[in-house]
Design an enzyme around this catalytic site. Sequence first.
Site, PDB file in Angstrom:
ATOM      1  N   LYS A  34       0.833  -1.220   0.000  1.00 29.69           N
ATOM      2  CA  LYS A  34       0.000   0.000   0.000  1.00 29.69           C
ATOM      3  C   LYS A  34       0.863   1.265   0.000  1.00 29.69           C
ATOM      4  O   LYS A  34       0.551   2.211  -0.710  1.00 29.69           O
ATOM      5  CB  LYS A  34      -0.915   0.059   1.235  1.00 29.69           C
ATOM      6  CG  LYS A  34      -2.018  -0.964   1.249  1.00 29.69           C
ATOM      7  CD  LYS A  34      -3.085  -0.616   2.282  1.00 29.69           C
ATOM      8  CE  LYS A  34      -2.552  -0.457   3.683  1.00 29.69           C
ATOM      9  NZ  LYS A  34      -2.067  -1.708   4.296  1.00 29.69           N
ATOM     10  N   ARG A  65      -9.740   1.218   9.240  1.00 34.33           N
ATOM     11  CA  ARG A  65      -9.288  -0.142   9.516  1.00 34.33           C
ATOM     12  C   ARG A  65     -10.340  -0.940  10.270  1.00 34.33           C
ATOM     13  O   ARG A  65     -10.116  -2.122  10.564  1.00 34.33           O
ATOM     14  CB  ARG A  65      -8.015  -0.092  10.354  1.00 34.33           C
ATOM     15  CG  ARG A  65      -6.722  -0.272   9.555  1.00 34.33           C
ATOM     16  CD  ARG A  65      -5.598  -0.056  10.516  1.00 34.33           C
ATOM     17  NE  ARG A  65      -4.364  -0.687  10.184  1.00 34.33           N
ATOM     18  CZ  ARG A  65      -3.326  -0.065   9.617  1.00 34.33           C
ATOM     19  NH1 ARG A  65      -3.435   1.169   9.225  1.00 34.33           N
ATOM     20  NH2 ARG A  65      -2.186  -0.699   9.443  1.00 34.33           N
ATOM     21  N   ARG A  74      11.460  -5.089   4.991  1.00 35.98           N
ATOM     22  CA  ARG A  74      11.246  -3.696   5.388  1.00 35.98           C
ATOM     23  C   ARG A  74      11.835  -3.440   6.780  1.00 35.98           C
ATOM     24  O   ARG A  74      12.414  -2.390   7.037  1.00 35.98           O
ATOM     25  CB  ARG A  74       9.741  -3.379   5.388  1.00 35.98           C
ATOM     26  CG  ARG A  74       9.451  -1.919   5.664  1.00 35.98           C
ATOM     27  CD  ARG A  74       8.034  -1.577   5.352  1.00 35.98           C
ATOM     28  NE  ARG A  74       7.123  -1.984   6.411  1.00 35.98           N
ATOM     29  CZ  ARG A  74       5.798  -1.873   6.341  1.00 35.98           C
ATOM     30  NH1 ARG A  74       5.237  -1.415   5.243  1.00 35.98           N
ATOM     31  NH2 ARG A  74       5.039  -2.250   7.348  1.00 35.98           N
ATOM     32  N   ARG A 124      11.581  -0.304  11.307  1.00 34.95           N
ATOM     33  CA  ARG A 124      10.325   0.012  12.010  1.00 34.95           C
ATOM     34  C   ARG A 124      10.178  -0.881  13.225  1.00 34.95           C
ATOM     35  O   ARG A 124      10.395  -2.084  13.140  1.00 34.95           O
ATOM     36  CB  ARG A 124       9.135  -0.186  11.053  1.00 34.95           C
ATOM     37  CG  ARG A 124       8.735   1.100  10.368  1.00 34.95           C
ATOM     38  CD  ARG A 124       7.633   0.886   9.384  1.00 34.95           C
ATOM     39  NE  ARG A 124       6.401   0.358   9.969  1.00 34.95           N
ATOM     40  CZ  ARG A 124       5.212   0.492   9.386  1.00 34.95           C
ATOM     41  NH1 ARG A 124       5.111   1.135   8.246  1.00 34.95           N
ATOM     42  NH2 ARG A 124       4.150  -0.027   9.936  1.00 34.95           N
ATOM     43  N   ARG A 166      -0.032  -8.407  13.709  1.00 33.00           N
ATOM     44  CA  ARG A 166      -0.678  -7.444  12.805  1.00 33.00           C
ATOM     45  C   ARG A 166      -1.493  -8.151  11.720  1.00 33.00           C
ATOM     46  O   ARG A 166      -2.572  -7.687  11.343  1.00 33.00           O
ATOM     47  CB  ARG A 166       0.363  -6.513  12.185  1.00 33.00           C
ATOM     48  CG  ARG A 166       0.826  -5.462  13.192  1.00 33.00           C
ATOM     49  CD  ARG A 166       2.146  -4.850  12.834  1.00 33.00           C
ATOM     50  NE  ARG A 166       2.080  -4.092  11.619  1.00 33.00           N
ATOM     51  CZ  ARG A 166       3.101  -3.944  10.777  1.00 33.00           C
ATOM     52  NH1 ARG A 166       4.244  -4.528  11.013  1.00 33.00           N
ATOM     53  NH2 ARG A 166       2.957  -3.222   9.703  1.00 33.00           N
TER      54      ARG A 166
END
Length: 187
Positions: A13, A88, A127, A133, A144
């Site tokens: 996204k 969400r 990532r 992160r 998640r």
Amino acid sequence: MIIVFVGPPGVGKGTQSKRLVSHFHLVHISTGEMLRRAIGEGTPVGVEARDYIDHGRLVPDDLIVELVGKRFETFPSAQGCLMDGFPRTITQARSLDGLLEKLGRRVDVVIELVADREEIRRRLLDRARIEGRTDDSPETITARLEIYDRQTAPLIDFYRKCGSLRQVNGMGTPDEVFNRILESIRS
Ligand code: AMP
């Protein structure tokens, strides 16, 4: 044009949002980025949101709706916008409808980006290495994805019933995926 972008974490996204925003000159509303900024600045919202984010859980709806509501106060009413990572939950989706109604607007297109779970895990772990992160550890990634299935996936049905849903295959190169998204918007 108001576009809502839905899909599990790591589906692409972020990458595709940047392209869509510059292609259609949209305002980019990413609640994840807004929250990360609030945490960096140490604002009360950031302090409250931090623990949820670090554990891969959703930040409470009232906090998110307030954050987006404030952002909408400065929203140029004629401009298009891309909602990335918001809504969400169904509660957030209803709140978004209410916020848009006040502006005389509505959600025009909902794009659901779909990809294979193994591919998603691989992308999230990559990532984590590149961006560092705090919510991209293997345990948090599992949390998640579970939360996505439980709390966010029901949104797909909500938007399907509204007739605005377009499902797009998120596998392949960023260019291939972007072209599919453009086609789905035109159709
Ligand atoms: P993202 O950058 O969109 O993946 O968001 C990172 C994290 O921020 C999520 O795992 C949630 O903890 C939190 N977050 C972002 N957007 C929302 C939202 N709309 N509702 C609840 N929590 C959110």
